[in-house]
Design a protein around this motif. Structure first.
Motif, PDB file in Angstrom:
ATOM      1  N   ALA A 730       1.726 -17.518 -30.853  1.00 49.20           N
ATOM      2  CA  ALA A 730       3.140 -17.804 -30.573  1.00 49.20           C
ATOM      3  C   ALA A 730       3.302 -18.195 -29.112  1.00 49.20           C
ATOM      4  O   ALA A 730       2.638 -17.648 -28.227  1.00 49.20           O
ATOM      5  CB  ALA A 730       4.015 -16.586 -30.893  1.00 49.20           C
ATOM      6  N   GLY A 731       4.193 -19.146 -28.869  1.00 49.22           N
ATOM      7  CA  GLY A 731       4.497 -19.579 -27.509  1.00 49.22           C
ATOM      8  C   GLY A 731       5.916 -19.195 -27.131  1.00 49.22           C
ATOM      9  O   GLY A 731       6.849 -19.407 -27.911  1.00 49.22           O
ATOM     10  N   ILE A 732       6.089 -18.616 -25.946  1.00 47.68           N
ATOM     11  CA  ILE A 732       7.418 -18.246 -25.434  1.00 47.68           C
ATOM     12  C   ILE A 732       7.827 -19.331 -24.450  1.00 47.68           C
ATOM     13  O   ILE A 732       7.143 -19.568 -23.454  1.00 47.68           O
ATOM     14  CB  ILE A 732       7.399 -16.882 -24.734  1.00 47.68           C
ATOM     15  CG1 ILE A 732       6.610 -15.850 -25.563  1.00 47.68           C
ATOM     16  CG2 ILE A 732       8.823 -16.408 -24.478  1.00 47.68           C
ATOM     17  CD1 ILE A 732       7.124 -15.657 -26.971  1.00 47.68           C
ATOM     18  N   TYR A 733       8.941 -20.006 -24.720  1.00 48.14           N
ATOM     19  CA  TYR A 733       9.412 -21.103 -23.884  1.00 48.14           C
ATOM     20  C   TYR A 733      10.573 -20.608 -23.018  1.00 48.14           C
ATOM     21  O   TYR A 733      11.666 -20.346 -23.524  1.00 48.14           O
ATOM     22  CB  TYR A 733       9.859 -22.292 -24.742  1.00 48.14           C
ATOM     23  CG  TYR A 733       8.719 -22.991 -25.456  1.00 48.14           C
ATOM     24  CD1 TYR A 733       7.396 -22.615 -25.265  1.00 48.14           C
ATOM     25  CD2 TYR A 733       8.971 -24.046 -26.332  1.00 48.14           C
ATOM     26  CE1 TYR A 733       6.360 -23.250 -25.903  1.00 48.14           C
ATOM     27  CE2 TYR A 733       7.933 -24.695 -26.991  1.00 48.14           C
ATOM     28  CZ  TYR A 733       6.629 -24.285 -26.771  1.00 48.14           C
ATOM     29  OH  TYR A 733       5.589 -24.916 -27.409  1.00 48.14           O
ATOM     30  N   PHE A 734      10.313 -20.464 -21.727  1.00 52.92           N
ATOM     31  CA  PHE A 734      11.322 -19.983 -20.796  1.00 52.92           C
ATOM     32  C   PHE A 734      12.063 -21.174 -20.192  1.00 52.92           C
ATOM     33  O   PHE A 734      11.456 -22.040 -19.561  1.00 52.92           O
ATOM     34  CB  PHE A 734      10.669 -19.181 -19.671  1.00 52.92           C
ATOM     35  CG  PHE A 734       9.986 -17.923 -20.137  1.00 52.92           C
ATOM     36  CD1 PHE A 734      10.715 -16.781 -20.406  1.00 52.92           C
ATOM     37  CD2 PHE A 734       8.605 -17.886 -20.305  1.00 52.92           C
ATOM     38  CE1 PHE A 734      10.095 -15.615 -20.833  1.00 52.92           C
ATOM     39  CE2 PHE A 734       7.973 -16.728 -20.730  1.00 52.92           C
ATOM     40  CZ  PHE A 734       8.717 -15.588 -21.000  1.00 52.92           C
ATOM     41  N   VAL A 735      13.371 -21.219 -20.384  1.00 53.48           N
ATOM     42  CA  VAL A 735      14.217 -22.263 -19.815  1.00 53.48           C
ATOM     43  C   VAL A 735      15.080 -21.608 -18.743  1.00 53.48           C
ATOM     44  O   VAL A 735      15.924 -20.764 -19.043  1.00 53.48           O
ATOM     45  CB  VAL A 735      15.108 -22.916 -20.886  1.00 53.48           C
ATOM     46  CG1 VAL A 735      15.934 -24.047 -20.279  1.00 53.48           C
ATOM     47  CG2 VAL A 735      14.259 -23.442 -22.041  1.00 53.48           C
TER      48      VAL A 735
END
Length: 847
Positions: A730-735
């Motif tokens: 899983a990838g966590i995409y921080f914006v």
């Protein structure tokens, strides 16, 4: 002029030639260069210079453009697709290929780097007597005579191949330590041969699963039988199919039959006749600089190493020659030519330099190939190349009558045919060209996200590639960061990549605190019924949906999250010996009882006779009375879980009031404090989401991530997310607008891809460059400041950095992901013809 095809046979990365030599070829993966600081460039320069000091063997460097078919790349990606949306993904991939061919042409260009090393003559492990050496030399002589006269077929002794293989392994260690180069495959060598005959025509066809044929024979000698291979010469020669016309004399015309029609390409070979005596580094990277041209160019650079003693002898002989010319001019009463006087001065300087440094000289020849589909375009490109190198004081010629000779110099294993343009260069001059530096970005496969460079090279990524342990990658982290000021394009790009990941067979949870994605179920029609918009409100049916005890079945996990939320709201620190134990005790009592919830924790504190506990209860009650607080403070009765069965899930909270990112904690009002606190259970809910099916790639898109990362509790939770994400696929995409939130080493090292959009704040620019592991130079800072909407500094999983223009390709996706405020209808109508036709149709993304 007739030239024998130089390649006799090849196996793996070894090329055996007609003149009895053997070359080993390697491919460089390429390294980032543009955004390095001067001392970092100097480090690479020193490594390459050391290679040319130490190699003492002939080398052949090739810089060649690879024309990749967009359709073929997309077909390969289609074979990887899976999941319930596979049919929609196949259609999107086909449509994307058609759109890219319309915008960029049918073929994309990327530069590849190869280096060949002429292996030393193989030596037998056992020493022979003098008589045996004479016999061996005689056998080699007779064999070469028989091959030349046609009395015997060319052959290679099996033991010789093994000895060359051992020598190749030693050379590989030197090559890898300097260039991180890997041995090429037989298919790559086949391509390096065939591509020469398709310049200006198109992509060279490759024979799949093909190797050069040979027959095995046994020859009897006095010391026993010897196994030899006899390559079928015409089997290798078939790779040179095509018609070559050299009647133009300063160029060649290539002809091939494709699809039943004869096609024609034009190619010209330029040679470097003069190299400046002194070159500035950095700033004059004469190899790397060809990638700044708006058409593909090829380079073939052949080197031989002269050791210091031979170099000194050659310089002294040249001094004598120039001295004789000077004396002859004086004796005849003429003035000595300026070139002779300057030559004597430079020869003296070089002799002194050689004596002091003990360095070798590199005997170098440089050939440039320029191709086009017609003669006029070829002439324009040749003139552009000449002007380009003239700016660096290189003299470039287009030799008359040597075009066919220069053509053969690009073939692997061939020798130097054009001998009129040889230069004796210092290792530093060769190294300063920066062989292997690339502008290439992305994974080279996967889905299209944008373009880079003056050639508009397509950039493709596979979000789950980093965790696959592929050699050459600098990280195995699947998480990503999207940074930049408002309106730069960070939300747009994160939305696009999340959408394409879902379409490709993944699942996603999008945390949408600003409510910007509420119409995705209507706008993203390709996802059909796989979009689930979860909008939580103050309605009774949503009570307690974000209560830690509703999110987690594990009571210990629920206790930890409850303490994180309550310590944030009350400001209780872990080292507060009076209040923290009271809070911990109340949470534990409720957790051990029936139907636990945060409301019961507050009631337990209020009912306590202890004054400190009672004050904590009152503090918490001030938050619980806000309208949307009931999402967090459940009554223990509502156990309805949030369903995440669909492929794309968007979680929204109505009436959330997040503070501005730069607002200090102590200035948060009640609503803002509670809104930030809400992000903690949402992030914890994401942790539960990624622990589902490990075989499916999952994305958690955390918009306004600063609200989580800006607190100690949230930062700890985010670290758990990225660490768990790597193991759970899983990838966590921080914006976020603040790169400072991600600079903690534990967090920074667990983020793979990074997308940095425009920023103008000096401190933020410094933080962004630190996150990208780039030094704060004026060039890097100005690049970040001057990025256009939709452009970003992208760092891929190989550590390469470059400017990418994000492109959604289709208007419906542009509209779905566009977060700008709507323009008045009348104004939109006036701008639509110009804006849509000129901007969106060409780039489809700029905001």
């Amino acid at each position: 002029m007739n030239i024998e095809f130089p390649v006799k046979y090849f196996e793996e990365n070894l090329v055996f030639t007609q003149d009895g030599t053997c070359w080993a070829y390697y491919q460089l993966s390429g390294y980032n260069y543009d955004f390095l600081a001067d001392d970092e460039k100097e480090y690479i320069f020193t490594k390459i210079k050391a290679f040319f000091w130490q190699i003492h063997l002939d080398t052949h460097m090739l810089v060649v453009p690879n024309f990749q078919s967009i359709q073929e790349k997309h077909e390969r990606f289609k074979s990887r697709l899976s999941g319930s949306l596979k049919e929609a993904a196949v259609k999107h991939t086909d449509d994307a290929a058609d759109q890219l061919e319309r915008l960029l042409g049918k073929e994309g260009t990327e530069y590849l780097f190869y280096i060949g090393v002429k292996l030393p003559k193989s030596e037998k492990t056992q020493k022979n007597s003098l008589l045996q050496d004479i016999k061996e030399a005689w056998k080699e002589f007779i064999g070469s005579v028989n091959e030349t006269t046609g009395l015997d077929a060319p052959e290679i002794v099996e033991d010789e191949i093994k000895r060359y293989r051992k020598a190749e392994r030693r050379i590989h260690n030197k090559i890898y330590s300097r260039f991180q180069a890997e041995p090429v495959s037989e298919e790559a060598i086949q391509w390096l041969i065939r591509r020469n005959f398709y310049r200006g025509i198109g992509k060279a066809p490759i024979l799949k699963n093909w190797s050069p044929a040979y027959s095995v024979h046994y020859k009897e000698f006095e010391d026993g039988p010897v196994t030899v291979r006899r390559p079928l010469y015409h089997d290798v020669l078939r790779l040179s199919e095509g018609l070559i016309d050299d009647t133009p004399r300063r160029s060649l015309v290539l002809k091939q039959v494709q699809g039943g029609e004869e096609r024609e390409g034009h190619v010209a070979f330029l040679t470097v006749s003069n190299v400046p005596f002194e070159m500035e580094f950095p700033n004059e990277e004469w190899i790397y600089t060809i990638q700044s041209l708006d058409f593909p160019v090829e380079l073939s650079i052949r080197t031989e190493t002269m050791d210091n003693r031979k170099a000194l002898s050659a310089v002294r002989n040249k001094q004598k020659e120039l001295k004789d010319q000077d004396r002859h001019a004086r004796e005849t009463g003429n003035d000595t030519g300026l070139n002779v006087l300057e030559g004597r001065q430079e020869a003296h300087e070089l002799e002194a330099h050689l004596q002091k440094s003990r360095m070798p000289l590199i005997k170098t020849s440089i050939v440039i190939a320029v191709s086009a589909s017609d003669e006029d375009e070829l002439k324009r490109r040749c003139d552009t190349v000449k002007d380009h190198y003239q700016d660096m004081m290189f003299q470039v010629e287009q030799p008359y009558g040597d075009q066919w000779l220069a053509f053969n110099e690009f073939l692997p294993g061939s020798k130097r045919y054009v001998k009129d343009y040889i230069h004796y260069m210092e290792p530093a001059t060769v190294s300063g060209g920066m062989f292997g530096a690339t502008k290439q970005l992305g994974d080279g496969e996967g889905f299209f996200i944008g373009t880079t460079g003056i050639l508009d090279q397509p950039v493709y990524i596979m979000p789950n590639r980093a965790a696959q342990g592929i050699r050459g990658t600098k990280t195995n982290a699947l998480s990503a960061a999207f940074l930049g000021s408002l309106g730069g394009g960070k939300s747009f790009s994160s939305n696009l990549i999340t959408y394409l990941s879902v379409l490709s067979g993944g699942k996603a949870l999008v945390i949408d605190p600003k409510g910007e994605r509420g119409k995705w179920d209507e706008d993203l029609f390709e996802l059909q019924d796989q979009v689930n918009i979860i909008s939580l409100s103050a309605k009774p049916e949503d009570r307690g949906r974000l209560d830690p005890f509703s999110i987690h079945d594990d009571r210990k996990e629920a206790e930890t999250l409850a303490l994180d939320i309550l310590t944030f709201l009350t400001g209780v620190r872990l080292d507060d010996s009076k209040r923290f134990p009271k809070l911990t005790q109340a949470v534990r009592i409720v957790a051990e009882g029936e139907n636990p919830c945060l409301m019961k924790v507050m009631e337990t504190l209020l009912e306590s006779e202890d004054e400190v506990a009672s004050q904590l209860g009152e503090h918490i009650r001030s938050f619980s009375e806000l309208s949307f607080a009931q999402l967090l403070f459940g009554d223990g009765e509502n156990h309805a879980a949030i369903s995440l069965e669909t492929a794309l899930n968007v979680l929204q909270i109505q009436n959330l009031e997040l503070p501005a990112p730069d607002t200090p904690h102590e200035k948060y009002n009640l609503s803002e404090m509670l809104s930030v606190a809400m992000m903690l259970p949402i992030s914890s809910f994401a942790l539960k989401f990624i622990h589902t099916n490990r075989s499916i790639f999952k994305v958690v898109l955390l918009d306004e991530a600063w609200a989580v990362l800006n607190t100690s509790q949230g930062s700890h939770l985010a670290t758990r997310l990225v660490r768990a994400g790597r193991s759970m696929n899983a990838g966590i995409y921080f914006v976020t607008q603040n790169a400072d939130d991600l600079l903690d080493e534990k967090m920074k090292n667990n983020i793979g891809m990074k997308f940095a959009f425009r920023s103008t704040d000096p401190q933020e620019i410094e933080n962004v460059l630190s996150l990208l592991n780039l030094k704060h130079t004026e060039y890097n800072a100005s690049t970040l400041r001057e990025l256009q909407n939709g452009q970003c500094l992208f760092q891929d999983i190989s550590g390469r950095v470059g400017v990418v223009s994000i492109n959604a390709l289709f208007q419906d996706l542009f509209d779905a992901f566009d977060t700008r405020p709507p323009v008045a209808e009348a104004v939109e109508e006036k701008l639509s013809d110009y804006d849509t036709e000129k901007n969106r149709e060409q780039t489809g993304v700029y905001i």
